[in-house]
Design a protein around this motif. Structure first.
Motif, PDB file in Angstrom:
ATOM      1  N   TRP A 133       0.811  -1.230   0.000  1.00 10.04           N
ATOM      2  CA  TRP A 133       0.000   0.000   0.000  1.00 10.04           C
ATOM      3  C   TRP A 133       0.838   1.270   0.000  1.00 10.04           C
ATOM      4  O   TRP A 133       0.344   2.319  -0.391  1.00 10.04           O
ATOM      5  CB  TRP A 133      -0.984  -0.024   1.157  1.00 10.04           C
ATOM      6  CG  TRP A 133      -0.460   0.351   2.516  1.00 10.04           C
ATOM      7  CD1 TRP A 133       0.796   0.189   3.013  1.00 10.04           C
ATOM      8  CD2 TRP A 133      -1.225   0.954   3.552  1.00 10.04           C
ATOM      9  NE1 TRP A 133       0.866   0.638   4.301  1.00 10.04           N
ATOM     10  CE2 TRP A 133      -0.382   1.115   4.657  1.00 10.04           C
ATOM     11  CE3 TRP A 133      -2.540   1.365   3.679  1.00 10.04           C
ATOM     12  CZ2 TRP A 133      -0.794   1.678   5.861  1.00 10.04           C
ATOM     13  CZ3 TRP A 133      -2.958   1.917   4.872  1.00 10.04           C
ATOM     14  CH2 TRP A 133      -2.088   2.075   5.948  1.00 10.04           C
ATOM     15  N   ARG A 134       2.102   1.193   0.426  1.00  9.02           N
ATOM     16  CA  ARG A 134       2.938   2.393   0.410  1.00  9.02           C
ATOM     17  C   ARG A 134       3.143   2.916  -0.996  1.00  9.02           C
ATOM     18  O   ARG A 134       3.433   4.094  -1.199  1.00  9.02           O
ATOM     19  CB  ARG A 134       4.290   2.096   1.062  1.00  9.02           C
ATOM     20  CG  ARG A 134       4.213   1.835   2.553  1.00  9.02           C
ATOM     21  CD  ARG A 134       5.539   1.366   3.094  1.00  9.02           C
ATOM     22  NE  ARG A 134       5.928   0.097   2.483  1.00  9.02           N
ATOM     23  CZ  ARG A 134       7.052  -0.564   2.777  1.00  9.02           C
ATOM     24  NH1 ARG A 134       7.900  -0.053   3.654  1.00  9.02           N
ATOM     25  NH2 ARG A 134       7.343  -1.705   2.189  1.00  9.02           N
ATOM     26  N   LYS A 135       2.994   2.052  -1.993  1.00  6.22           N
ATOM     27  CA  LYS A 135       3.182   2.453  -3.380  1.00  6.22           C
ATOM     28  C   LYS A 135       1.903   2.975  -4.021  1.00  6.22           C
ATOM     29  O   LYS A 135       1.947   3.565  -5.108  1.00  6.22           O
ATOM     30  CB  LYS A 135       3.706   1.269  -4.200  1.00  6.22           C
ATOM     31  CG  LYS A 135       5.073   0.767  -3.757  1.00  6.22           C
ATOM     32  CD  LYS A 135       5.512  -0.407  -4.620  1.00  6.22           C
ATOM     33  CE  LYS A 135       6.886  -0.914  -4.205  1.00  6.22           C
ATOM     34  NZ  LYS A 135       7.328  -2.068  -5.030  1.00  6.22           N
ATOM     35  N   HIS A 136       0.754   2.769  -3.362  1.00  5.76           N
ATOM     36  CA  HIS A 136      -0.511   3.059  -4.026  1.00  5.76           C
ATOM     37  C   HIS A 136      -1.518   3.840  -3.188  1.00  5.76           C
ATOM     38  O   HIS A 136      -2.393   4.493  -3.761  1.00  5.76           O
ATOM     39  CB  HIS A 136      -1.172   1.748  -4.463  1.00  5.76           C
ATOM     40  CG  HIS A 136      -0.346   0.933  -5.394  1.00  5.76           C
ATOM     41  ND1 HIS A 136      -0.314   1.138  -6.751  1.00  5.76           N
ATOM     42  CD2 HIS A 136       0.509  -0.094  -5.148  1.00  5.76           C
ATOM     43  CE1 HIS A 136       0.517   0.276  -7.306  1.00  5.76           C
ATOM     44  NE2 HIS A 136       1.030  -0.482  -6.364  1.00  5.76           N
ATOM     45  N   ASN A 137      -1.429   3.770  -1.884  1.00 10.15           N
ATOM     46  CA  ASN A 137      -2.477   4.326  -1.029  1.00 10.15           C
ATOM     47  C   ASN A 137      -1.956   5.426  -0.120  1.00 10.15           C
ATOM     48  O   ASN A 137      -0.761   5.485   0.173  1.00 10.15           O
ATOM     49  CB  ASN A 137      -3.101   3.222  -0.171  1.00 10.15           C
ATOM     50  CG  ASN A 137      -3.749   2.139  -0.995  1.00 10.15           C
ATOM     51  OD1 ASN A 137      -3.090   1.189  -1.416  1.00 10.15           O
ATOM     52  ND2 ASN A 137      -5.034   2.281  -1.242  1.00 10.15           N
ATOM     53  N   VAL A 138      -2.868   6.280   0.331  1.00 12.24           N
ATOM     54  CA  VAL A 138      -2.548   7.174   1.437  1.00 12.24           C
ATOM     55  C   VAL A 138      -2.459   6.315   2.684  1.00 12.24           C
ATOM     56  O   VAL A 138      -3.412   5.625   3.044  1.00 12.24           O
ATOM     57  CB  VAL A 138      -3.632   8.252   1.607  1.00 12.24           C
ATOM     58  CG1 VAL A 138      -3.406   9.041   2.888  1.00 12.24           C
ATOM     59  CG2 VAL A 138      -3.641   9.187   0.413  1.00 12.24           C
ATOM     60  N   THR A 139      -1.312   6.317   3.337  1.00  5.64           N
ATOM     61  CA  THR A 139      -1.096   5.417   4.465  1.00  5.64           C
ATOM     62  C   THR A 139      -1.386   6.110   5.784  1.00  5.64           C
ATOM     63  O   THR A 139      -1.052   7.270   5.968  1.00  5.64           O
ATOM     64  CB  THR A 139       0.347   4.886   4.461  1.00  5.64           C
ATOM     65  OG1 THR A 139       1.247   5.987   4.481  1.00  5.64           O
ATOM     66  CG2 THR A 139       0.606   4.056   3.225  1.00  5.64           C
ATOM     67  N   ASN A 140      -2.031   5.393   6.688  1.00  4.75           N
ATOM     68  CA  ASN A 140      -2.373   5.978   7.988  1.00  4.75           C
ATOM     69  C   ASN A 140      -2.065   5.040   9.151  1.00  4.75           C
ATOM     70  O   ASN A 140      -2.640   5.173  10.221  1.00  4.75           O
ATOM     71  CB  ASN A 140      -3.847   6.401   8.016  1.00  4.75           C
ATOM     72  CG  ASN A 140      -4.793   5.224   7.836  1.00  4.75           C
ATOM     73  OD1 ASN A 140      -4.369   4.132   7.481  1.00  4.75           O
ATOM     74  ND2 ASN A 140      -6.060   5.456   8.077  1.00  4.75           N
ATOM     75  N   TYR A 141      -1.170   4.091   8.905  1.00  9.85           N
ATOM     76  CA  TYR A 141      -0.679   3.236   9.980  1.00  9.85           C
ATOM     77  C   TYR A 141       0.839   3.201   9.915  1.00  9.85           C
ATOM     78  O   TYR A 141       1.415   3.266   8.829  1.00  9.85           O
ATOM     79  CB  TYR A 141      -1.209   1.802   9.863  1.00  9.85           C
ATOM     80  CG  TYR A 141      -2.688   1.672  10.080  1.00  9.85           C
ATOM     81  CD1 TYR A 141      -3.242   1.782  11.356  1.00  9.85           C
ATOM     82  CD2 TYR A 141      -3.545   1.438   9.012  1.00  9.85           C
ATOM     83  CE1 TYR A 141      -4.605   1.658  11.556  1.00  9.85           C
ATOM     84  CE2 TYR A 141      -4.909   1.316   9.203  1.00  9.85           C
ATOM     85  CZ  TYR A 141      -5.431   1.425  10.476  1.00  9.85           C
ATOM     86  OH  TYR A 141      -6.783   1.310  10.673  1.00  9.85           O
ATOM     87  N   ALA A 142       1.455   3.083  11.061  1.00  7.52           N
ATOM     88  CA  ALA A 142       2.921   3.086  11.109  1.00  7.52           C
ATOM     89  C   ALA A 142       3.480   1.672  11.007  1.00  7.52           C
ATOM     90  O   ALA A 142       4.366   1.284  11.739  1.00  7.52           O
ATOM     91  CB  ALA A 142       3.396   3.752  12.401  1.00  7.52           C
ATOM     92  N   TYR A 143       2.938   0.905  10.100  1.00  2.67           N
ATOM     93  CA  TYR A 143       3.487  -0.420   9.814  1.00  2.67           C
ATOM     94  C   TYR A 143       3.100  -0.797   8.390  1.00  2.67           C
ATOM     95  O   TYR A 143       2.238  -0.160   7.777  1.00  2.67           O
ATOM     96  CB  TYR A 143       2.999  -1.482  10.810  1.00  2.67           C
ATOM     97  CG  TYR A 143       1.540  -1.395  11.186  1.00  2.67           C
ATOM     98  CD1 TYR A 143       0.538  -1.747  10.294  1.00  2.67           C
ATOM     99  CD2 TYR A 143       1.171  -0.974  12.456  1.00  2.67           C
ATOM    100  CE1 TYR A 143      -0.791  -1.676  10.644  1.00  2.67           C
ATOM    101  CE2 TYR A 143      -0.163  -0.896  12.821  1.00  2.67           C
ATOM    102  CZ  TYR A 143      -1.149  -1.258  11.907  1.00  2.67           C
ATOM    103  OH  TYR A 143      -2.478  -1.177  12.261  1.00  2.67           O
ATOM    104  N   GLY A 144       3.725  -1.826   7.864  1.00  5.80           N
ATOM    105  CA  GLY A 144       3.457  -2.218   6.489  1.00  5.80           C
ATOM    106  C   GLY A 144       2.117  -2.912   6.338  1.00  5.80           C
ATOM    107  O   GLY A 144       1.639  -3.596   7.247  1.00  5.80           O
ATOM    108  N   VAL A 145       1.519  -2.743   5.166  1.00  4.17           N
ATOM    109  CA  VAL A 145       0.257  -3.412   4.842  1.00  4.17           C
ATOM    110  C   VAL A 145       0.363  -3.980   3.433  1.00  4.17           C
ATOM    111  O   VAL A 145       0.748  -3.276   2.494  1.00  4.17           O
ATOM    112  CB  VAL A 145      -0.939  -2.446   4.914  1.00  4.17           C
ATOM    113  CG1 VAL A 145      -2.229  -3.157   4.495  1.00  4.17           C
ATOM    114  CG2 VAL A 145      -1.096  -1.878   6.321  1.00  4.17           C
ATOM    115  N   ILE A 146       0.039  -5.256   3.301  1.00  5.85           N
ATOM    116  CA  ILE A 146      -0.065  -5.887   1.993  1.00  5.85           C
ATOM    117  C   ILE A 146      -1.552  -6.013   1.661  1.00  5.85           C
ATOM    118  O   ILE A 146      -2.316  -6.604   2.418  1.00  5.85           O
ATOM    119  CB  ILE A 146       0.593  -7.281   1.981  1.00  5.85           C
ATOM    120  CG1 ILE A 146       2.088  -7.177   2.299  1.00  5.85           C
ATOM    121  CG2 ILE A 146       0.375  -7.961   0.622  1.00  5.85           C
ATOM    122  CD1 ILE A 146       2.886  -6.331   1.344  1.00  5.85           C
TER     123      ILE A 146
END
Length: 207
Positions: A133-146
């Motif tokens: 999601w770091r490549k595509h989304n506005v991120t709002n958590y301080a950890y990685g998301v697949i």
């Protein structure tokens, strides 16, 4: 909270190193140092987001073991060429989905989330994409998301009132709402789902 900042990335990397050190380190003094690094990482997040250190620590430093990304499944359900979106309590629209529970597979979790958020029963058919999601989304958590996007077939059901969503809607390719929950799905990701629906031979996207 929107997190797209190199400073935040540094804090996330420090937290990951500290968590691994706490899990695998043997020396008690090294563990104290790793705990201090973890605290510094939480303070860095707090300074950049104006969230209290205590709250950041609860959200950011509450796991043990080697740190891995969380898995989020999103369902692409089509009826008559239109895609299902759910209306969130905060007024935004999203593909139904959520965190993959530890006792669920990707397929069963996707089906469960659709049922809980829309009332519809669907069947998972194929994986459209696996994305960081770091490549595509506005991120709002301080950890990685697949994020895993799953094409699903509608079987039966209708909207049922629930605590997460207020309504559902089906939207054509040219009818995508402006107020999307962009941390969950973006316009580009929805168009990707339309492309996969229209092209059954399209290979799974992974990045």
């Amino acid at each position: 909270m929107t997190i797209n900042d190199k400073w935040i990335d540094f804090a996330i990397r420090l937290q990951s190193i500290a968590q691994a050190g706490l899990q695998y380190g043997k020396d008690k003094y090294d563990k104290e140092r790793y705990e201090e690094i973890r605290s510094i990482a939480a303070e860095m997040i707090s300074v950049k987001t104006d969230i209290s250190v205590e709250r950041v620590y609860d959200l950011f430093c509450n796991e043990t073991g080697y740190q891995t990304p969380k898995v989020d499944t999103r369902a692409a359900v089509f009826i008559d060429g239109k895609i299902l979106l759910v209306h969130e309590n905060n007024g935004t629209w999203s593909l139904p989905g959520g965190w993959c529970d530890v006792n669920q597979s990707v397929a069963s979790n996707t089906e469960k989330e659709v049922r809980e958020e829309s009332g519809l029963t669907v069947k998972s058919e194929k994986i459209i994409a696996v994305q960081d999601w770091r490549k595509h989304n506005v991120t709002n958590y301080a950890y990685g998301v697949i994020k895993i996007f799953v094409q699903c077939k509608y079987e039966f059901g209708e909207f049922e009132k629930n605590i997460e969503t207020t309504e559902i809607g089906f939207f054509g390719k040219d009818e995508i709402p402006e107020n999307l929950a962009v941390e969950k799905c973006t316009r580009e990701q929805l168009l990707m789902c339309f492309e996969a629906y229209g092209n059954p031979e399209m290979p799974t996207i992974f990045e």
